[in-house]
Write an enzyme that holds these catalytic residues in place. Structure first.
Site, PDB file in Angstrom:
ATOM      1  N   GLU A 121       0.818  -1.220   0.000  1.00 62.18           N
ATOM      2  CA  GLU A 121       0.000   0.000   0.000  1.00 62.18           C
ATOM      3  C   GLU A 121       0.850   1.267   0.000  1.00 62.18           C
ATOM      4  O   GLU A 121       0.613   2.179   0.789  1.00 62.18           O
ATOM      5  CB  GLU A 121      -0.987  -0.039   1.181  1.00 62.18           C
ATOM      6  CG  GLU A 121      -1.891  -1.261   1.110  1.00 62.18           C
ATOM      7  CD  GLU A 121      -2.752  -1.493   2.346  1.00 62.18           C
ATOM      8  OE1 GLU A 121      -2.748  -0.648   3.258  1.00 62.18           O
ATOM      9  OE2 GLU A 121      -3.423  -2.542   2.403  1.00 62.18           O
ATOM     10  N   ASN A 127       2.071  -4.758  -3.332  1.00 60.91           N
ATOM     11  CA  ASN A 127       0.709  -5.236  -3.083  1.00 60.91           C
ATOM     12  C   ASN A 127      -0.187  -4.072  -2.671  1.00 60.91           C
ATOM     13  O   ASN A 127       0.226  -3.223  -1.884  1.00 60.91           O
ATOM     14  CB  ASN A 127       0.818  -6.258  -1.920  1.00 60.91           C
ATOM     15  CG  ASN A 127      -0.456  -6.987  -1.600  1.00 60.91           C
ATOM     16  OD1 ASN A 127      -1.048  -7.594  -2.478  1.00 60.91           O
ATOM     17  ND2 ASN A 127      -0.876  -6.954  -0.332  1.00 60.91           N
ATOM     18  N   HIS A 149     -10.144  -6.483  -2.210  1.00 58.37           N
ATOM     19  CA  HIS A 149     -11.175  -6.197  -1.196  1.00 58.37           C
ATOM     20  C   HIS A 149     -12.314  -5.454  -1.897  1.00 58.37           C
ATOM     21  O   HIS A 149     -12.206  -4.254  -2.174  1.00 58.37           O
ATOM     22  CB  HIS A 149     -10.602  -5.328  -0.071  1.00 58.37           C
ATOM     23  CG  HIS A 149      -9.582  -6.020   0.763  1.00 58.37           C
ATOM     24  ND1 HIS A 149      -9.899  -7.060   1.610  1.00 58.37           N
ATOM     25  CD2 HIS A 149      -8.244  -5.827   0.875  1.00 58.37           C
ATOM     26  CE1 HIS A 149      -8.796  -7.468   2.218  1.00 58.37           C
ATOM     27  NE2 HIS A 149      -7.787  -6.749   1.785  1.00 58.37           N
ATOM     28  N   GLU A 179      -5.851 -10.900  -1.417  1.00 61.46           N
ATOM     29  CA  GLU A 179      -6.655 -10.672  -0.195  1.00 61.46           C
ATOM     30  C   GLU A 179      -8.146 -10.598  -0.528  1.00 61.46           C
ATOM     31  O   GLU A 179      -8.857  -9.718  -0.023  1.00 61.46           O
ATOM     32  CB  GLU A 179      -6.219  -9.369   0.505  1.00 61.46           C
ATOM     33  CG  GLU A 179      -4.736  -9.272   0.814  1.00 61.46           C
ATOM     34  CD  GLU A 179      -4.348  -8.045   1.629  1.00 61.46           C
ATOM     35  OE1 GLU A 179      -5.248  -7.360   2.164  1.00 61.46           O
ATOM     36  OE2 GLU A 179      -3.146  -7.784   1.745  1.00 61.46           O
ATOM     37  N   ASP A 215     -11.915 -10.531  -0.607  1.00 60.70           N
ATOM     38  CA  ASP A 215     -13.170 -10.660   0.143  1.00 60.70           C
ATOM     39  C   ASP A 215     -14.158  -9.653  -0.434  1.00 60.70           C
ATOM     40  O   ASP A 215     -13.764  -8.705  -1.116  1.00 60.70           O
ATOM     41  CB  ASP A 215     -13.007 -10.553   1.662  1.00 60.70           C
ATOM     42  CG  ASP A 215     -12.361  -9.287   2.152  1.00 60.70           C
ATOM     43  OD1 ASP A 215     -12.328  -8.291   1.398  1.00 60.70           O
ATOM     44  OD2 ASP A 215     -11.890  -9.269   3.310  1.00 60.70           O
TER      45      ASP A 215
HETATM   46  O1  G3I Z   1      -2.935  -7.464  18.681  1.00 63.28           O
HETATM   47  C1  G3I Z   1      -4.039  -6.870  19.351  1.00 63.28           C
HETATM   48  C2  G3I Z   1      -4.434  -7.654  20.544  1.00 63.28           C
HETATM   49  O2  G3I Z   1      -3.369  -7.622  21.456  1.00 63.28           O
HETATM   50  C3  G3I Z   1      -5.709  -7.077  21.146  1.00 63.28           C
HETATM   51  O3  G3I Z   1      -6.147  -7.908  22.181  1.00 63.28           O
HETATM   52  C4  G3I Z   1      -6.811  -6.974  20.090  1.00 63.28           C
HETATM   53  C5  G3I Z   1      -8.051  -6.315  20.627  1.00 63.28           C
HETATM   54  O4  G3I Z   1      -8.888  -5.878  19.580  1.00 63.28           O
HETATM   55  O5  G3I Z   1      -6.331  -6.213  19.018  1.00 63.28           O
HETATM   56  C6  G3I Z   1      -5.204  -6.818  18.403  1.00 63.28           C
HETATM   57  O6  G3I Z   1      -4.811  -6.120  17.267  1.00 63.28           O
HETATM   58  C7  G3I Z   1      -5.653  -6.168  16.147  1.00 63.28           C
HETATM   59  C8  G3I Z   1      -4.989  -6.951  15.031  1.00 63.28           C
HETATM   60  O7  G3I Z   1      -5.765  -6.887  13.859  1.00 63.28           O
HETATM   61  C9  G3I Z   1      -4.755  -8.403  15.403  1.00 63.28           C
HETATM   62  O8  G3I Z   1      -5.971  -9.029  15.627  1.00 63.28           O
HETATM   63  C10 G3I Z   1      -5.937  -4.757  15.718  1.00 63.28           C
HETATM   64  O9  G3I Z   1      -6.723  -4.105  16.702  1.00 63.28           O
HETATM   65  C11 G3I Z   1      -6.660  -4.743  14.402  1.00 63.28           C
HETATM   66  O10 G3I Z   1      -6.715  -3.394  13.909  1.00 63.28           O
HETATM   67  C12 G3I Z   1      -5.920  -5.576  13.386  1.00 63.28           C
HETATM   68  O11 G3I Z   1      -6.646  -5.539  12.163  1.00 63.28           O
HETATM   69  C13 G3I Z   1      -5.968  -6.039  11.035  1.00 63.28           C
HETATM   70  C14 G3I Z   1      -5.808  -4.925   9.998  1.00 63.28           C
HETATM   71  O12 G3I Z   1      -5.181  -5.444   8.841  1.00 63.28           O
HETATM   72  C15 G3I Z   1      -4.998  -3.766  10.530  1.00 63.28           C
HETATM   73  O13 G3I Z   1      -4.900  -2.786   9.560  1.00 63.28           O
HETATM   74  C16 G3I Z   1      -6.812  -7.145  10.427  1.00 63.28           C
HETATM   75  O14 G3I Z   1      -6.868  -8.249  11.332  1.00 63.28           O
HETATM   76  C17 G3I Z   1      -6.212  -7.608   9.099  1.00 63.28           C
HETATM   77  O15 G3I Z   1      -7.107  -8.473   8.454  1.00 63.28           O
HETATM   78  C18 G3I Z   1      -5.974  -6.406   8.195  1.00 63.28           C
HETATM   79  O16 G3I Z   1      -5.352  -6.857   7.019  1.00 63.28           O
HETATM   80  C19 G3I Z   1      -5.079  -5.889   6.018  1.00 63.28           C
HETATM   81  C20 G3I Z   1      -3.846  -6.361   5.267  1.00 63.28           C
HETATM   82  O17 G3I Z   1      -2.788  -6.599   6.155  1.00 63.28           O
HETATM   83  C21 G3I Z   1      -3.435  -5.355   4.203  1.00 63.28           C
HETATM   84  N1  G3I Z   1      -4.534  -5.060   3.314  1.00 63.28           N
HETATM   85  C22 G3I Z   1      -5.785  -4.655   3.967  1.00 63.28           C
HETATM   86  C23 G3I Z   1      -6.194  -5.708   4.987  1.00 63.28           C
HETATM   87  C24 G3I Z   1      -7.556  -5.383   5.583  1.00 63.28           C
HETATM   88  O18 G3I Z   1      -7.498  -4.198   6.325  1.00 63.28           O
END
Ligand code: G3I
Length: 370
Positions: free
Chosen positions: A175, A216, A252, A281, A283
């Protein structure tokens, strides 16, 4: 069975339409019947996605939630049964893997790589440079430009060498261009200048010369200002002999915005630069509650992205960003939206799952893509 690529394109598109009940065109029926005759012992729709994808010569992957893999046996069974490639949804990102400077936490990433080896799956690495999910020590640190370059280089070398030989492709840069087609104004750009992208690819290639190095992004499915900016960036990097090998199209989508019609043409232009491509990715989110038309649109979007990939040899894998609504990132980010995955929260298949199965089954009946 020999079928020309033009015929294959028509047959795949027709099958997508029949799958979705959009048309009862008789032209698709002989091909579907031929597919059944090719494997008379088993209905193709009884086969797993990975089995069908292997027959078609395509890798099918999913993002994997490390916590779900460790705690939910049904989830883990689906990861192993339906996919022959995996991506760590979060476990290889900088905040996960180097949460303190020089302190690497490999456990969740290693568990996924071990799972993949046990289940005969390839692994996509995700991701080395991004503007999200970085640790505070990195983004808030007061480093000189040279110190920050050294930190980035050290991170890339440490991570790639740790996984050397076990990760077939890496999202090196994620990105890095915004929707208007400009280099995204991240702290990497502000502090290292635009050369950080070429540096990262060179370092990654030095650290593991055999892994395929991707750039990507999202909103680059069709031909638009952003994907054209990537085209120009990649062309310039390759002219400078920067080792950049793959263009990752995240995929996405959202049913309310329709489906970009020129995905295959977009893939083709990157292939002409000598690039591999991948859907990385996929969905397709929906504003809740879901009605039948939206479910059909979702199935169309999944299978249309897959068809574009299947029809282009440069497209080496099709990865969904999670496969069950039980663990989707979508509701947490897009309020009121969700239901974006192939299976619902109880692991029941949706029309989108069947559409992906049927598209793969037809492609496999035509023969592996080589
Ligand atoms: O690690 C903490 C954990 O300690 C805590 O307990 C929990 C409580 O909500 O949060 C955890 O962190 C989260 C993390 O995912 C792991 O689960 C974050 O809040 C959350 O924001 C994070 O979201 C991820 C997101 O990227 C962040 O931008 C999504 O799971 C993940 O699917 C998403 O993936 C991205 C790709 O990497 C890049 N392209 C877009 C895609 C969708 O946004």
């Amino acid at each position: 069975m020999k079928v020309s690529r033009v015929a294959a394109a028509g047959a795949l598109a027709a099958t997508v339409a029949v799958t979705l009940g959009l048309s009862a065109s008789a032209s698709a029926l002989p091909t579907t019947a031929a597919a059944a005759a090719h494997h008379p012992a088993q209905n193709p729709l009884d086969r797993s996605l990975r089995d069908l994808a292997a027959r078609a010569g395509l890798r099918i992957g999913t993002a994997v939630d490390a916590n779900a893999l460790a705690t939910d046996a049904t989830y883990a069974r689906h990861v192993g049964d339906d996919f022959n490639m995996v991506t760590a949804e979060n476990a290889m990102k900088w905040e996960s893997i180097e949460p303190q400077r020089g302190v690497y936490t490999w456990e969740q990433a290693d568990a996924l790589v071990d799972f993949a080896r046990t289940h005969g799956q390839l692994v996509r690495g995700h991701t080395l440079i991004w503007h999200n999910q970085n640790p505070a020590w990195l983004t808030n640190g007061t480093f000189t430009t040279e110190e920050l370059r050294a930190i980035l280089k050290n991170h890339i070398f440490t991570v790639l060498r740790h996984f050397k030989g076990r990760i077939s492709a890496w999202d090196v840069a994620n990105e890095v261009i915004d929707d208007s087609g400009q280099l995204r104004n991240t702290f990497w750009l502000q502090r290292l200048g635009p050369g950080y992208i070429a540096d990262a690819f060179r370092w990654a290639h030095q650290a593991d010369p055999r892994t395929v190095l991707f750039i990507n992004d999202y909103n680059v499915e069709g031909i638009n200002a952003k994907s054209t900016a990537y085209y120009n960036l990649v062309r310039d990097l390759r002219r400078q002999r920067v080792p950049i090998h793959g263009f990752g199209i995240q995929g996405h989508l959202d049913v309310q915005y329709g489906f970009p019609g020129d995905v295959q043409a977009n893939i083709q232009r990157f292939a002409r630069l000598g690039m591999k491509t991948a859907l990385t990715e996929v969905d397709v989110r929906i504003t809740l509650p879901v009605d039948a038309t939206e479910g059909t649109s979702q199935a169309f979007a999944y299978s249309s992205l897959l068809t574009a990939c299947l029809l282009e040899r440069s497209c080496i894998s099709y990865t969904v960003w999670g496969f069950t609504d039980k663990y989707s990132w979508v509701p947490g980010v897009f309020t009121g939206q969700g239901a974006a995955n192939l299976l619902d929260e109880n692991f029941a298949p949706k029309p989108a799952y069947t559409a992906v199965q049927q598209t793969l089954a037809l492609a496999g009946a035509i023969g592996p893509r080589g």
